[in-house]
Design an enzyme around this catalytic site. Structure first.
Site, PDB file in Angstrom:
ATOM      1  CG  HIS A  73      -7.995  11.484   3.929  1.00 22.53           C
ATOM      2  ND1 HIS A  73      -7.182  12.307   4.733  1.00 22.53           N
ATOM      3  CD2 HIS A  73      -7.157  10.441   3.958  1.00 22.53           C
ATOM      4  CE1 HIS A  73      -6.187  11.563   5.194  1.00 22.53           C
ATOM      5  NE2 HIS A  73      -6.040  10.537   4.472  1.00 22.53           N
TER       6      HIS A  73
ATOM      7  CE  LYS B 290      -3.754   5.080  11.603  1.00 22.57           C
ATOM      8  NZ  LYS B 290      -3.616   4.943  10.167  1.00 22.57           N
TER       9      LYS B 290
ATOM     10  CD  GLU C   8     -13.259   5.970  10.100  1.00 26.83           C
ATOM     11  OE1 GLU C   8     -11.893   5.646   9.689  1.00 26.83           O
ATOM     12  OE2 GLU C   8     -13.681   6.474   9.174  1.00 26.83           O
TER      13      GLU C   8
ATOM     14  CG  HIS D 126     -10.277   9.339  -0.320  1.00 28.67           C
ATOM     15  ND1 HIS D 126     -10.937   8.650   0.870  1.00 28.67           N
ATOM     16  CD2 HIS D 126      -8.974   8.914  -0.179  1.00 28.67           C
ATOM     17  CE1 HIS D 126      -9.850   7.950   1.292  1.00 28.67           C
ATOM     18  NE2 HIS D 126      -8.789   8.296   0.688  1.00 28.67           N
TER      19      HIS D 126
ATOM     20  CD  GLU E 296      -2.230  10.502   5.135  1.00 31.09           C
ATOM     21  OE1 GLU E 296      -2.741  11.376   6.126  1.00 31.09           O
ATOM     22  OE2 GLU E 296      -2.796  10.111   4.319  1.00 31.09           O
TER      23      GLU E 296
ATOM     24  CE  LYS F 190      -9.683   3.547   8.618  1.00 33.33           C
ATOM     25  NZ  LYS F 190      -9.990   5.005   8.269  1.00 33.33           N
TER      26      LYS F 190
ATOM     27  CG  ASN G  19     -10.591   9.273   7.244  1.00 29.70           C
ATOM     28  OD1 ASN G  19      -9.653   8.780   6.876  1.00 29.70           O
ATOM     29  ND2 ASN G  19     -11.569   8.824   7.830  1.00 29.70           N
TER      30      ASN G  19
ATOM     31  NE  ARG H 221     -14.023 -19.227   6.157  1.00 31.81           N
ATOM     32  CZ  ARG H 221     -14.068 -20.773   5.683  1.00 31.81           C
ATOM     33  NH1 ARG H 221     -13.124 -21.692   6.430  1.00 31.81           N
ATOM     34  NH2 ARG H 221     -14.910 -21.070   4.812  1.00 31.81           N
TER      35      ARG H 221
ATOM     36  CG  HIS I 283      -3.270   8.967  -0.054  1.00 31.09           C
ATOM     37  ND1 HIS I 283      -4.530   8.838  -0.080  1.00 31.09           N
ATOM     38  CD2 HIS I 283      -2.887   8.908   1.213  1.00 31.09           C
ATOM     39  CE1 HIS I 283      -5.254   8.834   0.967  1.00 31.09           C
ATOM     40  NE2 HIS I 283      -4.252   8.983   1.812  1.00 31.09           N
TER      41      HIS I 283
ATOM     42  NE  ARG J  14      -8.429   4.020  12.235  1.00 34.08           N
ATOM     43  CZ  ARG J  14      -7.997   2.930  11.892  1.00 34.08           C
ATOM     44  NH1 ARG J  14      -8.091   1.936  12.925  1.00 34.08           N
ATOM     45  NH2 ARG J  14      -6.915   2.797  11.124  1.00 34.08           N
TER      46      ARG J  14
HETATM   47  P1  NAD Z   1       3.081   3.645  -2.459  1.00 38.35           P
HETATM   48  O1  NAD Z   1       2.858   2.354  -1.774  1.00 38.35           O
HETATM   49  O2  NAD Z   1       2.504   3.659  -3.853  1.00 38.35           O
HETATM   50  O3  NAD Z   1       4.628   3.913  -2.388  1.00 38.35           O
HETATM   51  C1  NAD Z   1       5.171   5.083  -3.271  1.00 38.35           C
HETATM   52  C2  NAD Z   1       6.122   4.726  -4.019  1.00 38.35           C
HETATM   53  O4  NAD Z   1       7.425   4.627  -3.605  1.00 38.35           O
HETATM   54  C3  NAD Z   1       5.970   3.523  -4.890  1.00 38.35           C
HETATM   55  O5  NAD Z   1       6.309   3.732  -6.358  1.00 38.35           O
HETATM   56  C4  NAD Z   1       6.687   2.560  -4.141  1.00 38.35           C
HETATM   57  O6  NAD Z   1       7.296   1.382  -4.816  1.00 38.35           O
HETATM   58  C5  NAD Z   1       8.029   3.172  -3.898  1.00 38.35           C
HETATM   59  N1  NAD Z   1       8.793   3.139  -2.738  1.00 38.35           N
HETATM   60  C6  NAD Z   1       8.450   2.620  -1.505  1.00 38.35           C
HETATM   61  N2  NAD Z   1       9.302   2.387  -0.906  1.00 38.35           N
HETATM   62  C7  NAD Z   1      10.471   2.916  -1.233  1.00 38.35           C
HETATM   63  C8  NAD Z   1      11.797   3.034  -0.921  1.00 38.35           C
HETATM   64  N3  NAD Z   1      12.037   2.865   0.331  1.00 38.35           N
HETATM   65  N4  NAD Z   1      12.745   3.651  -1.684  1.00 38.35           N
HETATM   66  C9  NAD Z   1      12.151   3.913  -3.042  1.00 38.35           C
HETATM   67  N5  NAD Z   1      10.983   3.824  -3.384  1.00 38.35           N
HETATM   68  C10 NAD Z   1       9.837   3.290  -2.613  1.00 38.35           C
HETATM   69  O7  NAD Z   1       2.343   4.887  -1.517  1.00 38.35           O
HETATM   70  P2  NAD Z   1       2.399   5.469  -0.162  1.00 38.35           P
HETATM   71  O8  NAD Z   1       2.218   6.978  -0.101  1.00 38.35           O
HETATM   72  O9  NAD Z   1       3.512   4.731   0.679  1.00 38.35           O
HETATM   73  O10 NAD Z   1       1.076   4.821   0.226  1.00 38.35           O
HETATM   74  C11 NAD Z   1      -0.151   5.472  -0.266  1.00 38.35           C
HETATM   75  C12 NAD Z   1      -1.319   4.190  -0.098  1.00 38.35           C
HETATM   76  O11 NAD Z   1      -1.580   4.151   1.284  1.00 38.35           O
HETATM   77  C13 NAD Z   1      -2.600   4.597  -0.742  1.00 38.35           C
HETATM   78  O12 NAD Z   1      -3.102   3.527  -1.108  1.00 38.35           O
HETATM   79  C14 NAD Z   1      -3.342   5.155   0.437  1.00 38.35           C
HETATM   80  O13 NAD Z   1      -4.858   4.766   0.230  1.00 38.35           O
HETATM   81  C15 NAD Z   1      -2.807   4.170   1.583  1.00 38.35           C
HETATM   82  N6  NAD Z   1      -3.365   4.624   2.971  1.00 38.35           N
HETATM   83  C16 NAD Z   1      -3.908   3.866   3.848  1.00 38.35           C
HETATM   84  C17 NAD Z   1      -3.931   4.224   5.049  1.00 38.35           C
HETATM   85  C18 NAD Z   1      -4.406   2.907   6.102  1.00 38.35           C
HETATM   86  O14 NAD Z   1      -4.462   3.486   7.157  1.00 38.35           O
HETATM   87  N7  NAD Z   1      -4.421   1.997   5.881  1.00 38.35           N
HETATM   88  C19 NAD Z   1      -3.700   5.218   5.430  1.00 38.35           C
HETATM   89  C20 NAD Z   1      -2.999   6.457   4.492  1.00 38.35           C
HETATM   90  C21 NAD Z   1      -2.984   5.705   3.430  1.00 38.35           C
HETATM   91  N1  GLY Z   2      -5.629   6.912   7.718  1.00 41.24           N
HETATM   92  C1  GLY Z   2      -6.860   6.993   8.534  1.00 41.24           C
HETATM   93  C2  GLY Z   2      -7.016   5.834   9.463  1.00 41.24           C
HETATM   94  O1  GLY Z   2      -6.236   5.020   9.485  1.00 41.24           O
HETATM   95  O2  GLY Z   2      -8.048   5.729  10.307  1.00 41.24           O
END
Ligand code: NAD
Ligand code: GLY
Length: 362
Positions: free
Chosen positions: A248, A227, A237, A252, A185, A143, A245, A121, A265, A241
Site C-alpha cells: 500500500h 482480517k 493499528e 497509494h 487484497e 477504517k 498494508n 457525533r 486501488h 494491523r
Molecule cells: P469502488 O467502491 O469504487 O467500487 C468499484 C466500482 O464498482 C464502482 O464503480 C462501483 O460503483 C461499482 N460497483 C460496486 N458494486 C457493484 C456491483 N455489485 N456490480 C457492479 N458494479 C458495482 O471500489 P472498491 O474497490 O470497492 O473500493 C476501493 C476503496 O476502498 C478505495 O477507496 C480504498 O481506499 C478503500 N479501501 C478501504 C479499506 C478499509 O479498510 N477501509 C481497505 C481497502 C480499501
Molecule cells: N486495509 C487495511 C486495514 O484495514 O487495516
C-alpha cells in the site's frame, strides 16, 4: 450456504455474514434497526442494481428508508461528497438512532462510515459491501474516511460497523476489472500471514475468475477471518494491523500520483506488492523465485505487475505522505518469507531506488 464470522472487539464486536441472496434476508437487519428507520448511502451505479431490492426487504419488516445516491468513483471520495451525505441526513431529519447503511464498494463504505462516525457525533453503521474488495477487506475493521488532494485516506476515523452483510450474489454484476482488483487484497492475506491460503489461491485462481460461488465464498470467508483476527488484536493499528498494508505504501503513491481513479486501488496494490516483494528480495529476505511466484499470481489474477514510471523522486515524495511515516522515516511492510510479513524503516535509500527503477520495467 450462509456463513457467519465475528470480529471480537468486546462491546464493539459484530458479525460478518457471507452468502448468496443476503439482500433479501430481512431478519439479519431487523435487530439492528429498533426504530424502524434507516438511511441508505449508495451511488449512481449500485442504486439501479440493488437499492430497490434492499428497500423492499426493509419495507417487508416495516423499516422505512431514506436513500442518498452519490456520484460514483474514487475521485468523489472527498469532503464535498461527504457534505452531500450530511445535507441529505439533515434535510430528512435523520436522528441519532437512524443507522446509516453503506450499499456499495469501498468508496461508499469508507465515506458512509466516516459520515456515521461524525453525523450527530456518531450514529449506528451497517456495511453491505457489493464489490469483492469491499467484501474481503474494506467493510471489516472500521477504517473510514475520505481522500485529500495531498494524500489518500488522509482524513477519517476508526469506527466499527454493527453488522457486515457480504452478499456474494451481488458480485455477478461486478465488472471483470473490479473483480481482479478485489483479488489483490485476497492475495495479500496469503502473502502476509496465511501461506496455505496462498497455495489455495494458486490452485483456484481460475475458479475465482470464473466467479464460481463456492470458490468466491471460500476466499471471502478466509479473507474476512484473517482480517477479523488481525483487527481483533490491533484495532487501531499500533502493531500487527499495519501488515495489512502490504504493497500500500507504493500503491497509494501510484493512486495519487496517477490521479485518483486512474488506477483502481486493487491494481495499485498489486503493482505495489510486487515492488514490496522486489525490495524484500534486494534486502536478502525472499528469493528471486519467490518474487517471480508473487508476480505470476497477480498476473494470473489479471492484475498489473509493472508500476507506472512516476520517477524515483516523485515516488519518494508521494510515499512521504504515507500514514506509516514515523519521525519523518518511511516504513515499509515487507516479506521475510511468503506468508510472513514485517514492518521496517530499515531500508537503505540506494536499495529503495533500485526497486523504484527496476519495477517500472517489464
Ligand atoms: P469502488 O467502491 O469504487 O467500487 C468499484 C466500482 O464498482 C464502482 O464503480 C462501483 O460503483 C461499482 N460497483 C460496486 N458494486 C457493484 C456491483 N455489485 N456490480 C457492479 N458494479 C458495482 O471500489 P472498491 O474497490 O470497492 O473500493 C476501493 C476503496 O476502498 C478505495 O477507496 C480504498 O481506499 C478503500 N479501501 C478501504 C479499506 C478499509 O479498510 N477501509 C481497505 C481497502 C480499501
Ligand atoms: N486495509 C487495511 C486495514 O484495514 O487495516
Amino acid at each position: 450456504m450462509k456463513q457467519k464470522l465475528t470480529v471480537g472487539l468486546q462491546e464493539r464486536s459484530y458479525d460478518i455474514h457471507v452468502g448468496a441472496e443476503l439482500l433479501g434476508q430481512a431478519e439479519l437487519l431487523l435487530a439492528h434497526v429498533p426504530r424502524k428507520r434507516v438511511a441508505i448511502v449508495t451511488n449512481t451505479t449500485v442504486a439501479p442494481l440493488y437499492l430497490e431490492r434492499l428497500v423492499n426487504t426493509l419495507r417487508s419488516v416495516g423499516i422505512s428508508s431514506t436513500a442518498v445516491i452519490l456520484p460514483d468513483g474514487e475521485s468523489y471520495k472527498t469532503s464535498a461528497t461527504l457534505n452531500l451525505i450530511y445535507d441529505a441526513l439533515l434535510e430528512n431529519r435523520c436522528e441519532r438512532s437512524t443507522p446509516l447503511i453503506a450499499l456499495g464498494g469501498g468508496v461508499i463504505g469508507d465515506m458512509t462510515g466516516f459520515a456515521a462516525a461524525t453525523y450527530l457525533r456518531g450514529v449506528p453503521f451497517i456495511q453491505i459491501p457489493t464489490t469483492l474488495l469491499s467484501q474481503v477487506d474494506s467493510s471489516v475493521g472500521g477504517k473510514t474516511g475520505i481522500n485529500h488532494p495531498l494524500g489518500k485516506n488522509m482524513v477519517g476515523a476508526f469506527y466499527q460497523p454493527q453488522l457486515v452483510l457480504a452478499d456474494i450474489s451481488t458480485l455477478n454484476t461486478l465488472p471483470d476489472r473490479e473483480l481482479s482488483a478485489g483479488l489483490a487484497e485476497v492475495i495479500k492475506y496469503g502473502l502476509i500471514r496465511d501461506l496455505p491460503f496462498l497455495v489455495w489461491l494458486e490452485q483456484n485462481m481460475q475458479a475465482l475468475l470464473a466467479r464460481e460461488p463456492a470458490a468466491l465464498q471460500y476466499a471471502i470467508v478466509r479473507s474476512c477471518s484473517n482480517k477479523a483476527e488481525v483487527v481483533g488484536v490491533d484495532e487501531r493499528e499500533s502493531g500487527e494491523r499495519a501488515l495489512l498494508n502490504l504493497g500500500h505504501t507504493f500503491g497509494h503513491a501510484i493512486e495519487s500520483g496517477m490521479g485518483y481513479g486512474v488506477w483502481l486501488h486493487g491494481e495499485a496494490v498489486a503493482a505495489g506488492t510486487v515492488m514490496a516483494a522486489d525490495l524484500s528480495c534486494r534486502l536478502g529476505w525472499i528469493s528471486a523465485s519467490d518474487v517471480a511466484r508473487v508476480r505470476e499470481l497477480f498476473k494470473r489474477a489479471k492484475l498489473p505487475v509493472t508500476a507506472p514510471d512516476l520517477g524515483g523522486e516523485r515516488y519518494l515524495d508521494l510515499m512521504g505522505m504515507d500514514k506509516k511515516v514515523e519521525s519523518g522515516r518511511l516504513r515499509f511492510v515487507l516479506l521475510k518469507q511468503l506468508g510472513d510479513a514485517v514492518i521496517t524503516a530499515d531500508v537503505p535509500l540506494h536499495i529503495l531506488h533500485e526497486t523504484l527503477e527496476a519495477c517500472v520495467h517489464e
